[in-house]
Design a protein around this motif. Structure first.
Motif, PDB file in Angstrom:
ATOM      1  N   THR A 128       0.789  -1.251  -0.013  1.00  0.00           N
ATOM      2  CA  THR A 128      -0.047   0.041  -0.118  1.00  0.00           C
ATOM      3  C   THR A 128       0.953   1.187  -0.001  1.00  0.00           C
ATOM      4  N   SER A 180      -2.882  -3.873  -5.659  1.00  0.00           N
ATOM      5  CA  SER A 180      -2.977  -3.871  -4.373  1.00  0.00           C
ATOM      6  C   SER A 180      -4.274  -4.776  -4.264  1.00  0.00           C
ATOM      7  N   SER A 233      -6.031   0.813  -1.357  1.00  0.00           N
ATOM      8  CA  SER A 233      -5.179   1.594  -2.179  1.00  0.00           C
ATOM      9  C   SER A 233      -5.401   2.977  -2.014  1.00  0.00           C
TER      10      SER A 233
END
Length: 584
Positions: free
Chosen positions: A390, A416, A420
């Motif tokens: 992240t 991700s 995010s």
């Protein structure tokens, strides 16, 4: 009767001369029986005796009578009268004589049951049988052994001639094909033990340019003894001195001990080393990094993903020798931000690939990153990947900032699987100076809109991955504007992933129409529409015009009939789908 008795007596006489024991003969029994039957008198056998005793008495008289006629006096030997000890009983059947043993302790040999073919005798039984054979049998056995040895030596000579006459270059080429597929270890170590020719071919330096060594010194769950640890070190040292003279790529995986020693030894003897990869290893110290910097001037790629190393040693190595590094890959850790700070400071100006990843089960991994500082420190970056990390964009308070962005960037991945925080302005800051972008991976990025993507300066995008793989992500995602992207990149797109994007069926139909009517319809190879609202009409037009499409994901598409919501992995399978689509 005289002729028959004469014949029997001569045979038995010869057996007496050899010292053998005289046993009843079936010919003698039959002849005496015929004589008594022909006389037709019951006086042929003494009273109180059986026919067997009568036949034995007649046999003795016949032997004495004929022995005086046939034996020469000069060659006459002294005879011994032996009482025959019959160990069997003769019984007459319908058309044969049965011989039955009277010894109750006699061992009966039974054949062993085998799966295929006859049962094999044990070694001791074979030796006992050979020992019972006479001089003639021993001679035959020796001749057979000599012939077998000659045949074996002939075959061995033929094999040696084949091995000696085969060109070394041909054997090295064959080994190269295997090494390319399986690696040099343990293949080359095993074939080197075949013969001298194979050993010489296996030692060719061209076969040892790329080496990968896994951890296989002890069984799982067991620790190494001091003797085994010394053996490991000696083996690595011997390989480095005798096989790694032209080593360029070295990969070490799942080593928990001796990692520091291995890297030091390899760096000392492999000055042409250009790539080092440590996967799931631990124990690398600053001393090993200093050996790499001093002894390996060609080192330009370092991959330490999923490995535990001394960050201080790596930082000092990058500060001193970072100008050589072109490729750097590492996993997320507690001190990953420090590595990014060093890279942003300009210690690796020639860096072309940067990859940061983490395990899928590692949980929430938040990594602050200053995009402007990284653009200034790595201006030649071509590939930038952040997988399952992240990213937390932050603004540089001080220090140089680049206004040109990443002018050489060709691939950007900020995918991700959880949350995010990348927004439209962050993406534009990343890619505002990247006209060469070919691959864009935004999976899981719910805060990005189609409008922001359509303003990017790249006009030849080939792969766009914008799927959502979490149920919570689709709530915040953009719900319109997909046709803006297909209209801009339809002539170059080869792979498109819109999984679980909440675009309406009208937007998807317009987007599919842009892909079909563009000049690059034949370039599209992969299309992922799982979980979307695509309709049968839009699919029919895409399948009819995109002839190179070999992957189509339609799982969980609510607007398609049952039986068609699945993954299609070949052109033949996709053409069958075209026949099954309903007409509306």
């Amino acid at each position: 009767m005289d002729e028959a008795s004469h014949y029997v007596s001569n045979v038995e006489l010869d057996r007496m001369e050899m010292g053998e024991e005289i046993l009843p003969s079936t010919d003698c029994v039959s002849s005496s029986f015929v004589e008594s039957a022909g006389a037709g008198s019951s006086d042929s056998c003494p009273p109180g005796t059986s026919r067997r005793g009568c036949r034995a008495g007649s046999k003795k008289k016949t032997i004495k009578k004929n022995s005086s006629l046939k034996i020469d006096k000069k060659h006459k030997r002294k005879t011994f009268n032996r009482t025959p000890s019959l160990g069997y009983t003769i019984q007459q059947g319908e058309d044969m004589l049965l011989i039955i043993s009277n010894d109750p302790k006699r061992r009966v040999w039974k054949r062993k049951k085998t799966k295929v073919g006859r049962a094999k005798l044990s070694t001791s039984r074979v030796k006992s049988k050979i020992s019972k054979v006479g001089i003639k049998g021993k001679a035959i056995t020796q001749n057979v052994k000599v012939e077998a040895a000659g045949l074996h030596s002939h075959e061995q000579e033929a094999y040696d001639r084949w091995g000696q006459n085969m060109p070394l270059e041909v054997l090295v080429t064959i080994f190269q094909l295997v090494v390319k597929k399986e690696g040099p270890i343990p293949f080359l170590c095993r074939v080197a033990r075949v013969c001298h020719l194979w050993s010489g071919a296996a030692a060719h330096p061209i076969l040892w340019c790329s080496v990968a060594i896994g951890y296989c010194w002890t069984q799982p769950g067991k620790t190494q003894s001091p003797k085994m640890q010394l053996k490991v070190q000696d083996t690595i040292s011997w390989l480095a001195q005798n096989r790694f003279s032209q080593l360029r790529e070295f990969h070490l995986s799942h080593w928990r001990k001796h990692v520091d020693y291995v890297v030091q030894v390899v760096s000392q003897h492999c000055q042409q080393l250009s790539a080092l990869k440590l996967s799931h290893c631990s124990g690398l110290t600053e001393k090993a990094f200093q050996f790499l910097g001093k002894n390996c001037p060609s080192l330009e790629s370092i991959d330490i993903q999923y490995s535990e190393i001394q960050i201080e040693g790596l930082v000092s190595f990058l500060e001193m020798y970072g100008s050589r590094i072109r490729k750097f890959l590492f996993s997320y850790g507690t001190k990953s931000e420090r590595l990014l700070t060093v890279l942003a400071g300009g210690c690796c100006p020639e860096l072309k690939q940067l990859e940061i990843n983490t395990k899928l089960d590692s949980g929430y991994c938040q990594l602050p990153i200053c995009i402007q500082a990284l653009q200034s420190g790595c201006p030649k970056l071509q590939v930038f990947r952040m997988l399952n990390v992240t990213a937390m964009p932050k603004t540089a308070r001080r220090g140089p900032c680049s206004a040109s962005g990443f002018p050489h960037l060709e691939e950007l991945c900020i995918a991700s699987s959880s949350v995010s925080f990348i927004m439209d302005h962050d993406l534009i800051t990343l890619l505002h100076g990247s006209p060469r972008l070919r691959v864009l991976d935004l999976r899981g990025c719910t805060r990005i809109t189609a409008t922001a993507l359509s303003t990017l300066p790249c006009h030849e995008l080939e792969c766009l991955y914008w799927g959502l793989y979490s149920s919570s992500n689709s709530i915040m995602s953009s719900k319109k504007g997909i046709h803006l992207l297909t209209e801009k990149w339809s002539h170059t797109l080869q792979e498109l992933d819109l999984s679980s994007q909440p675009f309406s069926e009208q937007d998807l139909e317009v987007a599919m129409g842009d892909l079909v009517h563009s000049s690059g319809a034949d370039r599209l190879r992969s299309l992922n529409l799982s979980g979307t609202k695509v309709t049968s009409n839009a699919l029919r037009s895409v399948i009819s015009h995109c002839t190179e499409l070999n992957y189509l994901n339609l799982s969980s598409c609510r607007y398609l009939p049952r039986g068609l919501k699945r993954i299609y992995r070949s052109q033949e399978d996709i053409q069958q789908l075209l026949d099954n689509l309903p007409l509306t």
